[in-house]
Motif scaffolding. Structure first.
Motif, mmCIF file in Angstrom:
data_model
loop_
_atom_site.group_PDB
_atom_site.id
_atom_site.type_symbol
_atom_site.label_atom_id
_atom_site.label_comp_id
_atom_site.label_asym_id
_atom_site.label_seq_id
_atom_site.Cartn_x
_atom_site.Cartn_y
_atom_site.Cartn_z
ATOM 1 N N ARG A 87 0.729 -1.206 -0.043
ATOM 2 C CA ARG A 87 -0.055 -0.099 0.160
ATOM 3 C C ARG A 87 0.988 1.185 -0.042
ATOM 4 O O ARG A 87 1.967 1.248 0.340
ATOM 5 C CB ARG A 87 -0.945 -0.199 1.309
ATOM 6 N N GLN A 88 0.306 2.534 -0.483
ATOM 7 C CA GLN A 88 1.082 3.521 -0.557
ATOM 8 C C GLN A 88 0.046 4.730 -0.321
ATOM 9 O O GLN A 88 -1.073 5.035 -0.598
ATOM 10 C CB GLN A 88 1.594 3.911 -1.965
ATOM 11 N N ALA A 89 0.463 5.562 0.606
ATOM 12 C CA ALA A 89 -0.358 6.706 0.959
ATOM 13 C C ALA A 89 -0.105 7.776 0.312
ATOM 14 O O ALA A 89 1.101 8.319 -0.054
ATOM 15 C CB ALA A 89 0.234 6.944 2.764
ATOM 16 N N ALA A 90 -1.142 8.185 -0.236
ATOM 17 C CA ALA A 90 -0.966 9.598 -1.134
ATOM 18 C C ALA A 90 -1.256 10.835 -0.167
ATOM 19 O O ALA A 90 -2.079 10.691 0.860
ATOM 20 C CB ALA A 90 -2.257 9.631 -2.072
ATOM 21 N N VAL A 91 -0.200 11.841 -0.453
ATOM 22 C CA VAL A 91 -0.301 13.123 0.335
ATOM 23 C C VAL A 91 -1.325 14.000 -0.561
ATOM 24 O O VAL A 91 -0.864 14.290 -1.837
ATOM 25 C CB VAL A 91 1.106 13.484 0.728
ATOM 26 N N LEU A 92 -2.115 14.620 -0.129
ATOM 27 C CA LEU A 92 -3.273 15.544 -0.620
ATOM 28 C C LEU A 92 -2.422 16.455 -1.426
ATOM 29 O O LEU A 92 -1.512 17.211 -0.724
ATOM 30 C CB LEU A 92 -4.166 16.124 0.271
ATOM 31 N N GLY A 93 -2.524 16.790 -2.785
ATOM 32 C CA GLY A 93 -1.899 17.776 -3.593
ATOM 33 C C GLY A 93 -0.613 17.417 -3.990
ATOM 34 O O GLY A 93 -0.013 18.172 -4.813
ATOM 35 N N GLU A 94 -0.118 16.397 -3.427
ATOM 36 C CA GLU A 94 1.405 16.196 -4.079
ATOM 37 C C GLU A 94 1.501 15.253 -5.410
ATOM 38 O O GLU A 94 0.550 14.097 -5.262
ATOM 39 C CB GLU A 94 2.040 15.278 -2.755
ATOM 40 N N ALA A 95 2.112 15.611 -6.190
ATOM 41 C CA ALA A 95 2.081 14.974 -7.522
ATOM 42 C C ALA A 95 2.984 13.804 -7.416
ATOM 43 O O ALA A 95 4.146 13.981 -6.820
ATOM 44 C CB ALA A 95 2.646 15.821 -8.803
ATOM 45 N N VAL A 96 2.727 12.635 -7.994
ATOM 46 C CA VAL A 96 3.601 11.231 -7.927
ATOM 47 C C VAL A 96 3.469 10.862 -9.279
ATOM 48 O O VAL A 96 2.466 10.591 -10.337
ATOM 49 C CB VAL A 96 2.843 10.011 -6.908
ATOM 50 N N ARG A 97 4.736 10.476 -9.784
ATOM 51 C CA ARG A 97 4.861 9.688 -11.034
ATOM 52 C C ARG A 97 4.550 8.183 -10.997
ATOM 53 O O ARG A 97 5.057 7.554 -10.290
ATOM 54 C CB ARG A 97 6.198 9.910 -11.449
ATOM 55 N N ILE A 98 3.612 7.721 -12.010
ATOM 56 C CA ILE A 98 3.200 6.412 -12.036
ATOM 57 C C ILE A 98 3.349 6.140 -13.744
ATOM 58 O O ILE A 98 2.656 6.640 -14.233
ATOM 59 C CB ILE A 98 1.870 6.090 -11.364
#
Length: 348
Positions: A83-94
């Motif tokens: 599992r990976q926690a997303a931080v609100l507003g933070e862009a992540v590359r997938i």
């Protein structure tokens, strides 16, 4: 000297190349992930913890920390391999795309998912609402080329009344019928905690009794800093009927349809749902005090949100799709229904 060659700009991706409906859910080919898949997949991005959006069994799940916590409470710690926690507003590359999560205002931890590639952005709203809710972050408008909106209450007949007014109706009923228990059916995640917190905000300081199915989630809301006041288990032993006279008992709607509910003193059947706007549904359920309290947008809020965002296209899903599509077309906004299956609205 030869003329310098101008470098060609990369072509903008077609919207359907970035995100498309499939039998498993919304799929992003350049990122190789699904948003709220209805079946286990390799990589899932989950908007919130309701069972029709958050399912166990996917290999890798990305969601807000709260949604991951809620999934662990509901399905066990092994609901996903990783599992990976997303931080609100933070862009992540997938893969080849960039994703970011933004508050949806639906329940604790709920988020919209923005998917970007080559200057094109699609926002999948999941479920969302625009009303103030003391138990979760408010909806955050995110500019986009395509907005994927739910349509649970996408008919002009659905215009939700003031939340505080509905809660005050419940409190007044307890004062008018002090000898009767008030059994409030409310979905276990989000709605139940919102009803309880709104009762507190309207000055109701007596103990509130809850069905056992709500305890773990109510405890989690408390740990997250959402004060629900004094909660007591709605358990009954022989000869205890008088203890619940005048009390408010909150539980999942299914609990009040079986013999468990018959043990309370002359109960007032209540149901907190946007569907209580439809009198036939209230009568069919035997609801004496319908409370029109929804965790979804009503018709005005749906249309106002699309007007505010003004996307190039609106994709409409799980609900009354055709009416909202038509409304968009009349305002020169391209729109289409997605006809996704596997998402329910009855629990609302």
């Amino acid at each position: 000297m030869g003329r310098a060659r101008l470098s060609a700009k990369p072509a903008m991706p077609r919207f359907e190349d970035l995100l498309r409906p499939t039998p498993k859910g919304l799929y992003c080919p350049p990122g190789d992930f699904y948003i709220d898949p209805v079946r286990p997949v390799e990589r899932a991005l989950v908007t919130h913890g309701h069972a029709d959006h958050a399912r166990a069994g996917s290999s890798h799940v990305m969601a807000t920390r709260e949604t991951l916590d809620i999934m662990a409470i509901r399905y066990g710690e092994d609901f996903a391999a990783t599992r990976q926690a997303a931080v609100l507003g933070e862009a992540v590359r997938i893969g080849d795309v960039t994703v970011s999560f933004h508050p949806a205002g639906h329940v604790l931890g709920s988020a919209q998912v923005a998917v970007e590639l080559g200057g094109t952005r699609i926002v999948a709203s999941g479920d969302y609402k625009r009303r103030a809710d003391p138990t979760c972050r408010p909806f955050e408008p995110v500019s986009c080329d395509v907005f994927i909106t739910e349509a649970t209450f996408a008919l002009p007949v659905f215009r939700h009344p003031d939340t505080a007014g509905e809660v005050r109706r419940l409190i007044r009923s307890t004062e008018q019928f002090p000898e009767r228990a008030h059994l409030v059916g409310a979905y276990a995640l989000g709605k139940a905690q919102r009803v309880i917190r709104c009762l507190r905000d309207e000055g109701y300081d007596r103990p509130i009794f809850i069905h056992g199915a709500l305890k773990k989630l109510c405890d989690y809301y408390e740990r997250e800093g959402i004060d629900l006041g004094e909660l007591r288990p709605a358990t009954l032993e022989r000869g205890q009927k008088a203890d619940f006279a005048g009390a408010i008992v909150v539980g999942p709607p299914s609990a009040f349809a079986d013999k468990w509910a018959r043990r309370f003193p002359d109960p007032v059947s209540c149901f907190a749902s946007g569907w209580m706007r439809v009198r036939g549904r209230a009568r069919q359920r035997g609801v004496e005090l319908p409370l029109i309290l929804s965790d979804h947008c009503d018709w005005d809020e749906l249309t106002e949100t699309i007007d505010e965002l003004r996307p190039q296209e609106a994709w409409v899903t799980h609900g009354r799709e055709e009416a909202l599509v038509r409304w968009c077309e009349l305002r020169q906004i391209r729109a289409r229904p997605l006809h996704l299956v596997g998402y329910e609205d009855e629990a609302e």
